[in-house]
Design an enzyme around this catalytic site. Structure first.
Site, PDB file in Angstrom:
ATOM      1  N   ILE A  40       0.811  -1.221   0.000  1.00 50.26           N
ATOM      2  CA  ILE A  40       0.000   0.000   0.000  1.00 50.26           C
ATOM      3  C   ILE A  40       0.845   1.271   0.000  1.00 50.26           C
ATOM      4  O   ILE A  40       0.306   2.365  -0.153  1.00 50.26           O
ATOM      5  CB  ILE A  40      -0.958   0.038   1.206  1.00 50.26           C
ATOM      6  CG1 ILE A  40      -0.180  -0.001   2.524  1.00 50.26           C
ATOM      7  CG2 ILE A  40      -1.961  -1.116   1.132  1.00 50.26           C
ATOM      8  CD1 ILE A  40      -1.062   0.204   3.755  1.00 50.26           C
ATOM      9  N   THR A  97      -9.045  -0.740  -4.421  1.00 48.06           N
ATOM     10  CA  THR A  97      -8.521  -0.532  -5.771  1.00 48.06           C
ATOM     11  C   THR A  97      -7.307  -1.437  -5.948  1.00 48.06           C
ATOM     12  O   THR A  97      -6.294  -1.266  -5.265  1.00 48.06           O
ATOM     13  CB  THR A  97      -8.130   0.934  -6.003  1.00 48.06           C
ATOM     14  OG1 THR A  97      -9.279   1.766  -5.836  1.00 48.06           O
ATOM     15  CG2 THR A  97      -7.568   1.122  -7.408  1.00 48.06           C
ATOM     16  N   CYS A 139     -51.370 -13.050  11.301  1.00 52.06           N
ATOM     17  CA  CYS A 139     -50.375 -13.923  10.667  1.00 52.06           C
ATOM     18  C   CYS A 139     -49.244 -14.206  11.658  1.00 52.06           C
ATOM     19  O   CYS A 139     -48.878 -15.347  11.885  1.00 52.06           O
ATOM     20  CB  CYS A 139     -49.825 -13.276   9.405  1.00 52.06           C
ATOM     21  SG  CYS A 139     -51.047 -13.045   8.099  1.00 52.06           S
TER      22      CYS A 139
END
Length: 520
Positions: free
Chosen positions: A39, A180, A400
């Site tokens: 990096i 990236t 329900c």
């Protein structure tokens, strides 16, 4: 606010605000790395890809609606001091974002000293120094000062901060990694970020890719990807839908639409640390979920109260035509009869219409649950039922979701809930029901001084309506994101008096809504 007199309401304890906010803020990572996971060298980035810099600026600056930040809402970027110093002075602090710098020694004044004197006062409004690591920054961002004003927190480096992000307690809050990938190797790199990490407990899914392309600057090939931690809980829901559509039986039903159905299933959802299981593979109508649940808690039965708030989920069942078809000719339009909320708060009372005052009538199951949890948390009869056979013919729609059992883990002081739902519309109803009973459990936990634990959802007739099949197939193609967080900005004296505006769902990153027609 509830119409009930104060003596019939459920008072909130002094501990009601103890768990209003999460322990740490959810966050995302933005990183660029080469083929060896490099990096940089600690001072600079050893490649030039302007397209990546543009992506970084837009991703960390723009809000989720792709609009620029405002005075009330912006993003935060969290970085180590070396990363701060690697930013050219003319770009410090990063514009339109709250810059959080991790440093045990530096002050805001020292960080801004290289700036022209006339710019320092304004820049100071955009910089915060945290004496600690990433976890301390996320703890700060989870507090009231920043929880609503910061939309997304981004970790932007350097290597040690990235490493901390992949370890507990931060990894549990990591929602997205924007990566990236530079298709080259930079020998100058001395800092690395292996992603995805080998033998990691967290599995990662590729959510999207912009495709491999060539930079216009130096011709380097690169690819911008988004990874998300695998959401196993939402995958339960998706896998159940897939199983229903592949192995279920075709049945006719009262609506005339027809279903594909199977019998008996179960899903589990964690509610710990303010987690809210609001599905992400489509946007769920949170405002409707919340307002309906509060409507239930207040014992209300008029669908007009929801319609007045532009929530129309009960309009079809409250229409004159539908009520008449049920034989409820004496009900006023939008009077649903003794449905959910009435049974929760006045079980067994004689129903006289939605306008009547029922204070003190029937069994107040919610109040009884709260009192019992506080006095006898080991009780195995912590049940709330909406199924009243004597009243079913008076209801616009029989319940329900009909039974909830609560359970107190006395070792962890957590409250969990098991919901039994007899009829489960997987496309429209079930996402609503999951979020609704999660909120109910969270509110009951607040009322009893406990932490939310888990929602266990047991389904009886789990079905896909035939006119939902294509929409659900599209939903199955989507990668689930991490669930959002629920915070409480305001507290109330009584449980029934909480309002939608007292709460806020943060860090919700859903896919777009999918339209499905409701079968009435």
């Amino acid at each position: 606010m509830s119409r009930a007199a104060a003596r019939f309401k459920i008072p909130m304890p002094e501990t009601k605000a103890d768990f209003a906010f999460p322990s740490l803020r959810a966050f995302s990572i933005v990183v660029a790395l080469d083929m060896q996971h490099g990096i940089g060298d600690g001072e600079s980035i050893p490649w030039r890809v302007p397209e990546d810099m543009t992506f970084f600026k837009n991703q960390t600056t723009l809000l989720r609606n792709k609009k620029p930040p405002t005075e009330k809402k912006r993003n935060a970027v969290v970085m180590g001091r070396k990363t701060w110093e690697s930013v050219p002075v003319k770009f410090r602090p990063l514009k339109g974002r709250l810059n959080i710098v991790l440093s045990s020694k530096a002050t805001v004044e020292e960080l801004l000293a290289p700036l022209p004197e006339g710019q320092r006062a304004a820049a100071a409004q955009d910089v915060v120094v945290v004496n600690g690591g990433l976890a301390e920054a996320l703890r700060l961002l989870a507090r009231p000062l920043y929880c609503s004003s910061i939309e997304t927190a981004y970790c932007v480096g350097g290597a040690q901060v990235y490493a901390d992000a992949m370890l507990s307690p931060c990894i549990e809050k990591l929602q997205e990694v924007y990566l990236t990938r530079i298709y080259a190797t930079a020998p100058a790199c001395t800092r690395f970020f292996p992603f995805p990490p080998e033998n990691a407990a967290t599995a990662w899914d590729l959510a999207s890719s912009q495709g491999r392309r060539k930079s216009e600057a130096e011709g380097l090939e690169f690819e911008i990807c988004k990874y998300v931690p695998r959401n196993h809980e939402e995958r339960q829901y998706l896998e159940l839908i897939d199983r229903i559509m592949k192995t279920g039986i075709v049945k006719e039903d009262r609506t005339g639409v027809g279903t594909i159905s199977l019998f008996g299933a179960q899903m589990r959802f964690s509610l710990r640390d303010n987690r809210l299981p609001l599905l992400t593979t489509k946007r769920v109508f949170w405002r409707g979920v919340c307002e309906e649940l509060l409507w239930f808690l207040r014992g209300e039965t008029s669908a007009q109260l929801l319609a007045d708030k532009d929530i129309h989920i009960w309009d079809g069942n409250g229409s004159r035509e539908f009520l008449d078809s049920r034989g409820l000719t004496e009900n006023k339009e939008m009077d649903l009869g003794p449905v959910y909320g009435f049974q929760w708060r006045h079980f067994g009372a004689d129903y006289k219409g939605f306008e009547a005052n029922y204070d003190g009538e029937g069994v107040d199951q919610i109040k009884l649950i709260v009192e019992t949890i506080k006095t006898n948390p080991n009780d195995r009869r912590l049940l709330v039922t909406a199924w009243n056979p004597c009243a079913l013919q008076k209801m616009a729609l029989p319940p329900c979701h009909l039974l909830a059992q609560f359970y107190v883990n006395t070792d962890t002081s957590e409250l969990s809930c098991m919901l039994y739902q007899r009829s489960c519309d997987m496309g429209l109803g079930v996402p609503f029901n999951i979020a609704s009973y999660a909120l109910l459990t969270i509110l009951i936990a607040k009322a009893t001084g406990l932490r939310p634990g888990e929602l266990v959802h047991t389904l009886g007739d789990a079905h896909v309506y035939r006119n939902h099949v294509d929409a659900l197939k599209a939903q199955l193609e989507r990668v689930p994101h991490a669930f959002p967080t629920l915070i409480f900005k305001e507290e109330r004296q009584y449980l029934e008096d909480y309002e939608l505006t007292d709460m806020e769902v943060i860090d919700y990153v859903p896919h777009p809504a999918i339209k499905m027609e409701m079968a009435v």
